[in-house]
Each structure stands twice: as structure tokens, then as C-alpha cells.
Design a protein around this motif. Structure first.
Motif, mmCIF file in Angstrom:
data_model
loop_
_atom_site.group_PDB
_atom_site.id
_atom_site.type_symbol
_atom_site.label_atom_id
_atom_site.label_comp_id
_atom_site.label_asym_id
_atom_site.label_seq_id
_atom_site.Cartn_x
_atom_site.Cartn_y
_atom_site.Cartn_z
ATOM 1 N N ASP A 32 0.852 -1.191 0.000
ATOM 2 C CA ASP A 32 0.000 0.000 0.000
ATOM 3 C C ASP A 32 0.891 1.246 0.000
ATOM 4 O O ASP A 32 1.094 1.918 1.007
ATOM 5 C CB ASP A 32 -0.962 -0.005 1.181
ATOM 6 C CG ASP A 32 -0.277 -0.096 2.523
ATOM 7 O OD1 ASP A 32 0.810 -0.719 2.586
ATOM 8 O OD2 ASP A 32 -0.807 0.453 3.512
ATOM 9 N N ILE A 33 1.448 1.519 -1.173
ATOM 10 C CA ILE A 33 2.340 2.656 -1.365
ATOM 11 C C ILE A 33 1.760 3.572 -2.431
ATOM 12 O O ILE A 33 0.906 3.166 -3.226
ATOM 13 C CB ILE A 33 3.752 2.207 -1.788
ATOM 14 C CG1 ILE A 33 3.695 1.457 -3.128
ATOM 15 C CG2 ILE A 33 4.402 1.344 -0.716
ATOM 16 C CD1 ILE A 33 5.046 1.063 -3.675
ATOM 17 N N VAL A 34 2.222 4.800 -2.429
ATOM 18 C CA VAL A 34 1.871 5.764 -3.470
ATOM 19 C C VAL A 34 3.157 6.446 -3.911
ATOM 20 O O VAL A 34 3.967 6.861 -3.073
ATOM 21 C CB VAL A 34 0.860 6.822 -2.968
ATOM 22 C CG1 VAL A 34 0.689 7.943 -3.986
ATOM 23 C CG2 VAL A 34 -0.492 6.172 -2.693
ATOM 24 N N LEU A 198 4.370 -2.719 -10.295
ATOM 25 C CA LEU A 198 3.230 -1.888 -10.661
ATOM 26 C C LEU A 198 2.521 -2.524 -11.860
ATOM 27 O O LEU A 198 3.174 -2.983 -12.804
ATOM 28 C CB LEU A 198 3.685 -0.473 -11.021
ATOM 29 C CG LEU A 198 4.312 0.364 -9.897
ATOM 30 C CD1 LEU A 198 4.856 1.677 -10.443
ATOM 31 C CD2 LEU A 198 3.289 0.629 -8.787
ATOM 32 N N GLN A 199 1.216 -2.537 -11.822
ATOM 33 C CA GLN A 199 0.438 -3.151 -12.897
ATOM 34 C C GLN A 199 0.678 -2.409 -14.211
ATOM 35 O O GLN A 199 0.667 -1.176 -14.259
ATOM 36 C CB GLN A 199 -1.049 -3.137 -12.549
ATOM 37 C CG GLN A 199 -1.930 -3.855 -13.567
ATOM 38 C CD GLN A 199 -3.402 -3.803 -13.194
ATOM 39 O OE1 GLN A 199 -3.771 -3.217 -12.172
ATOM 40 N NE2 GLN A 199 -4.247 -4.413 -14.011
ATOM 41 N N SER A 200 0.886 -3.167 -15.274
ATOM 42 C CA SER A 200 1.125 -2.562 -16.586
ATOM 43 C C SER A 200 0.331 -3.299 -17.645
ATOM 44 O O SER A 200 -0.095 -4.455 -17.453
ATOM 45 C CB SER A 200 2.618 -2.585 -16.924
ATOM 46 O OG SER A 200 3.096 -3.916 -17.021
ATOM 47 N N ASP A 207 -1.014 1.281 -13.151
ATOM 48 C CA ASP A 207 -1.263 1.162 -11.712
ATOM 49 C C ASP A 207 -1.553 2.538 -11.119
ATOM 50 O O ASP A 207 -0.773 3.480 -11.300
ATOM 51 C CB ASP A 207 -0.040 0.538 -11.038
ATOM 52 C CG ASP A 207 -0.363 -0.059 -9.688
ATOM 53 O OD1 ASP A 207 -0.961 0.640 -8.853
ATOM 54 O OD2 ASP A 207 -0.006 -1.235 -9.462
ATOM 55 N N ASP A 208 -2.678 2.658 -10.396
ATOM 56 C CA ASP A 208 -3.025 3.973 -9.846
ATOM 57 C C ASP A 208 -2.208 4.338 -8.618
ATOM 58 O O ASP A 208 -2.377 5.423 -8.058
ATOM 59 C CB ASP A 208 -4.525 4.058 -9.525
ATOM 60 C CG ASP A 208 -4.971 3.064 -8.461
ATOM 61 O OD1 ASP A 208 -4.111 2.348 -7.898
ATOM 62 O OD2 ASP A 208 -6.187 3.004 -8.186
ATOM 63 N N ARG A 209 -1.288 3.457 -8.202
ATOM 64 C CA ARG A 209 -0.370 3.837 -7.127
ATOM 65 C C ARG A 209 0.731 4.767 -7.638
ATOM 66 O O ARG A 209 1.404 5.433 -6.850
ATOM 67 C CB ARG A 209 0.248 2.588 -6.501
ATOM 68 C CG ARG A 209 -0.722 1.748 -5.683
ATOM 69 C CD ARG A 209 -0.070 0.481 -5.174
ATOM 70 N NE ARG A 209 0.291 -0.414 -6.276
ATOM 71 C CZ ARG A 209 0.957 -1.556 -6.121
ATOM 72 N NH1 ARG A 209 1.360 -1.920 -4.902
ATOM 73 N NH2 ARG A 209 1.230 -2.325 -7.164
#
Length: 517
Positions: A32-34, A198-200, A207-209
Motif C-alpha cells: 500500500d504505497i503511493v 506496478l500493474q502494466s 497502476d493507480d499507485r
């Protein structure tokens, strides 16, 4: 705007250090990072653009430290370049000192150039020996005055030639350097690292992070965590924050810290210089410069130090490209950034005509990156003075409460290099992970041994910053002993940290303890 849900860690900046910090956190379970990035792309000072029909790296462009170093280690960036099949080109600087053009357009005789070069190197080494022996106010052993001496002094001091002093990058990894010459750009490495956590989709990160075009305006911190406000009014909350902004940005007023960072921390930011390194690209209809063996790099000797001195043709890296690159640094970079590209082209063409004659073709295009005037970079890389010691680096990367710092400027051995930024991101993420584990154990041990209830809003700090009395110190040390007596599963590593935290003779505030982790 209402604050977003709290996450564990906010990372400011998506250069290679910030991306590596995020990757390590994700791999250890902290997902849970941004990541807040001020520009519209990741990579930081690893940046590319299109020029003359090619992709050129306007920022970092070399993998430095390749081969067999004394440390027996392999440069991690070289490993990644091979893993992702990045096209590279070996850079042989050894002949640059012998390809020096004077202001009559003649190449300085090899014997004259070699003798002047040796004189400068020997003088620089004497200065280093005198400083190492403890001498103060060491007088310069070589003061360049002629155009030839100024050109040689420039390549020795502004390009960190390894002959002058042992540089850890070269001693530990090897002395060879490879220019990245890949259409995907040097920052392709950063893209691939980011895609691992990160989702790609179709090679693009979705990725919305990762939040692009988010310029951080204020970082407010307290015991409970951090609140970050962007220029667009967005608000983000987290328990920890990693600031991966460059030292140039930290020296500026782009990011406001609330409360202001301690004076000792702010002073550290200004104990070193930010070097500006500008690669100017010129595209021609055809080549007119020598392209045989040993001609890739050549110098122009001018009475003004650093005036369009260091040239490179890109025929080795990009055959048939008809591109020349001239590198300027520091004050010349700032001067050139402040003027129009038309003036810069005229100046560069004037120098080329001195070296190769008036009949050379006019450049068709010019590209002038502006790293100094970029508010999100404010320079190219860190340049620490010789007197900086290990303690300085421990302090500059030391956290202030929940705020941690990363980037090439926090690397003791490899500051100024891509691999320094890469490794610093790993180190900083591990510091946070260790701190999280220690706080979890602190709560568990207090609850088990003393009947204390865990307080979720106090998990950011392992201990208070002050104790009221020696009795309280001894009481906390008794907790550690009791844990051992009760045979709670405590690793030697964590027990050692507890001993450092609670020993009355070695007590430090939480921030100081973290800086020595």
C-alpha cells in the motif's frame, strides 16, 4: 480536497532510487504505497528524447564501472542492461588527451599533450597525498594558465578521470565505461523495474499507485505520520515518506517541510555542490570530422576554461547519424541554458570552424537540455568535497521522524552515479522495513511483558524521543531481559537493535538510532 485514504509509504519522485525503494517495499509485503512524480514520466535524470531521427539520452548516458574491480563485484546496472539487452557502446577515453585542437586548428603534438597531462596528474596526486597526511590549507601544485593546460585540467576535474584519485566505482566494479545507445533509452531499465511491482498493460504502467504530474508542495510531518499536499490541491496521508528528490531540489524551496527540517539536516544539504552536466547535440547533413580508431573524443583548447571543450562524435554509437555532442558543465552550463539555442549553435559552429575549417556544413538541428533551470532537478549530480566523511553520509540519509531520504546523494561510495541511486533506494526501503518490524516487536513485547495495550496511532516511533529519567531507561532495558528470560523468539539482529535503543550508556533519539541502522 478531501484527504485520500492513508497508506503505509509515500514516495516522492519516480527516478531509479524511488522506483527501487517501491519495488523493495512491495516485495517485502508493503504494497500500500503511493509514488508521486512531478513530471509526466518516470526515470528522473535518466531521460531520453527524439533528436535527428534517433533516441538520445539527455540525462545519464553511461554505465560507469564495468570490468574486473578489486572488489570482485559486478555493477548492478550493468547486470540489468544485459538482462534487458540494452545496446551499449564501449567508450575509450584514453586518446582524448592526444586529440586536442588549438586555436589555429592544429592538433597539439602528442608528446606535448602527454607531458602536460602527466604534469597535471602528478600535481593532483601530490595534493591528495598532502591532504591525506593531514596538511591543512594545501597550496595548488598545478595552476593551469595556457589553453592547453586549461583543457587538460577540465577533463581531469570535470570528468573525474580515475588517474587522479581512487574512485570506488572504478576500484570495486571496474574501469570500463559503456555508453547506452538503445532506441528504448537508458530509462528503459527504470520502466522494467517499475513493471515488476506496478500493474502494466502493453508496456505501459496503469497502476493507480503511480501518480504522474503531481508536484509536491508541502510535506507536513508529526508522530502519527505525514500529510503531503500537491500544487493541484491533492492531499495524501501515510505513515512514512521517502523523499527521493535530488539534492538540488532539496536546496531549493520547491518542497516545504512543516515543521522546517532541523538545522543540522538543512546544513548538510548545502555542504556539497550540485554539478550541472549538459550534453549539447548537433545534427549535420554529413560528417566532416575524423572517425577512425581513437578519434571518438576530442578537445578544444580555449583561453576560457570549459568553453566547448569536450567533444564526441556519435558514429561509434550510432553509425551514420552525423551527430556531434559537446559537453559543458557548471557555470558554462548555466550560461548556455540562459541564452537562446540560436546563440548556442552560433558559438558551437564558430568553435568547429576553428578546428575543421570554414567550409564545414551548417548544423541542421541543435538540442540543448536544461537541467539547471529544471525546477524538478536543479542540476545533474552531486559533487562532494574531499573532506566529507562517513558520518556526513550517515546523517544526510538519516530519517527525520517518518521522513526518509534516498537518491545518489545519500550514497557514500557511489554518489553521482546511476548505480549509487539504485543501491540507495534499496537501502532506504530496507531501513523502513526494519523500522516497521522493530515497532511491531515493540508493541508485541510491551503487550506480552508489561500488559501495555498497543496504540495504533503511536506505531511510527519505536521509542519516545526523550525519557523522563534513568529509572525509565533501566525499566525499558529490563523489558528486553525479560523477553529473553521468557524465551520469546527474538533474533540476534533485533535484540542488538533493542540493546542500542535502551542501553543507558548508548541512548539516542529514535531519529539518531535510525541514522546508524
Amino acid at each position: 480536497m478531501a484527504a485520500l485514504n492513508c497508506c503505509s509509504v509515500i514516495i516522492v519522485g519516480a527516478g531509479i532510487s524511488g522506483i527501487m525503494a517501491g519495488k523493495v517495499l512491495a516485495e517485502t509485503g508493503v504494497k500500500d504505497i503511493v509514488i508521486l512524480e512531478a513530471t509526466d514520466q518516470i526515470g528522473g535524470r535518466m531521460a531520453r528524447t527524439k533528436f535527428g531521427g534517433l533516441t538520445v539520452d539527455v540525462g545519464a548516458g553511461w554505465i560507469q564501472g564495468v570490468g574486473n574491480g578489486n572488489g570482485g563485484q559486478v555493477n548492478p546496472i550493468w547486470d540489468l542492461a544485459n538482462k534487458y539487452n540494452l545496446r551499449t557502446c564501449y567508450s575509450d577515453y584514453s586518446n582524448a588527451r592526444f586529440n586536442i585542437y588549438d586555436q589555429s586548428g592544429n592538433v597539439v603534438p602528442r608528446s606535448v599533450a602527454g607531458a602536460s597531462y602527466d604534469l597535471a596528474v602528478n600535481a593532483a596526486n601530490r595534493e591528495l597525498d598532502m591532504e591525506a597526511s593531514g596538511e591543512e590549507d594545501v597550496e595548488p601544485q598545478f595552476v593551469p594558465s595556457t589553453p592547453l593546460e586549461l583543457a587538460i585540467d577540465y577533463i581531469l576535474n570535470d570528468f573525474e578521470m580515475a588517474e587522479v584519485e581512487p574512485i570506488p566505482t572504478y576500484t570495486e566494479f571496474g574501469t570500463r565505461e559503456f555508453m547506452v545507445a538503445d532506441e528504448r533509452g537508458y530509462d528503459y531499465i527504470v520502466q522494467k523495474l517499475a513493471q515488476q511491482f506496478l500493474q502494466s498493460q502493453n508496456g505501459q504502467i496503469i497502476d493507480d499507485r503511480l501518480k504522474l504530474c503531481q508536484v509536491v508542495k508541502e510535506v507536513e510531518y508529526k508522530k502519527e505520520g505525514v500529510t503531503i499536499t500537491t500544487e493541484g490541491g491533492s492531499i495524501f496521508n501515510a505513515k512514512y515518506c521517502i523523499v527521493s528528490a535530488s539534492l538540488g531540489v532539496l536546496q531549493s524551496d520547491l518542497i516545504k517541510f512543516k515543521p522546517e527540517l532541523p538545522r543540522w539536516k538543512r546544513n548538510l544539504f548545502f555542504d556539497c555542490d550540485i554539478r550541472t552536466y549538459t550534453k549539447i547535440f548537433l545534427k549535420f547533413p554529413q560528417k566532416f570530422w575524423p572517425t577512425g580508431d581513437g578519434t571518438e573524443f576530442f578537445l578544444f583548447a580555449h583561453e576560457k576554461r570549459g568553453y566547448y571543450t569536450f567533444w564526441q562524435h556519435l558514429e561509434n554509437a550510432y553509425p551514420g547519424s552525423n551527430i556531434l555532442m559537446v559537453t559543458v558543465t557548471d557555470e558554462e552550463s548555466k550560461r548556455i541554458e540562459a541564452q537562446s539555442d540560436e546563440i548556442t549553435m552560433a558559438e558551437a559552429m564558430s568553435v568547429l570552424k576553428i578546428m575543421f575549417g570554414n567550409n564545414i556544413p551548417q548544423a541542421q538541428e541543435i538540442l540543448v537540455p536544461r537541467w539547471w533551470n529544471n525546477p524538478f532537478q536543479r542540476g545533474s549530480y552531486t559533487n562532494y568535497p574531499h573532506f566529507v566523511n562517513k558520518k556526513h553520509f550517515q546523517q544526510i540519509k538519516a530519517p527525520v521522524g517518518p521522513i526518509y531520504f534516498t537518491g545518489e546523494h545519500t550514497s557514500e561510495k557511489f554518489n553521482g552515479y546511476v548505480h549509487g541511486a539504485y543501491l540507495s533506494g534499496i537501502d532506504t526501503a530496507n531501513m523502513i522495513v526494519d523500522n516497521m518490524k522493530m515497532k511491531h516487536e515493540n508493541e508485541r513485547y510491551n503487550s506480552y511483558s508489561c500488559g501495555y495495550a498497543s496504540k495504533k496511532d503511536e506505531r511510527l516511533f519505536a521509542i519516545p524521543s526523550t525519557f523522563s529519567s534513568r529509572t525509565q531507561l533501566n525499566r525499558n532495558w529490563d523489558i528486553v531481559r525479560q523477553m529473553v528470560w521468557n524465551r520469546i523468539n527474538v533474533s540476534r539482529h533485533n535484540l542488538g537493535k533493542w540493546a542500542l535503543l535502551f542501553s543507558p550508556l548508548k541512548y539516542r533519539t529514535c531519529n539518531e538510532v535510525n541514522s546508524h541502522s
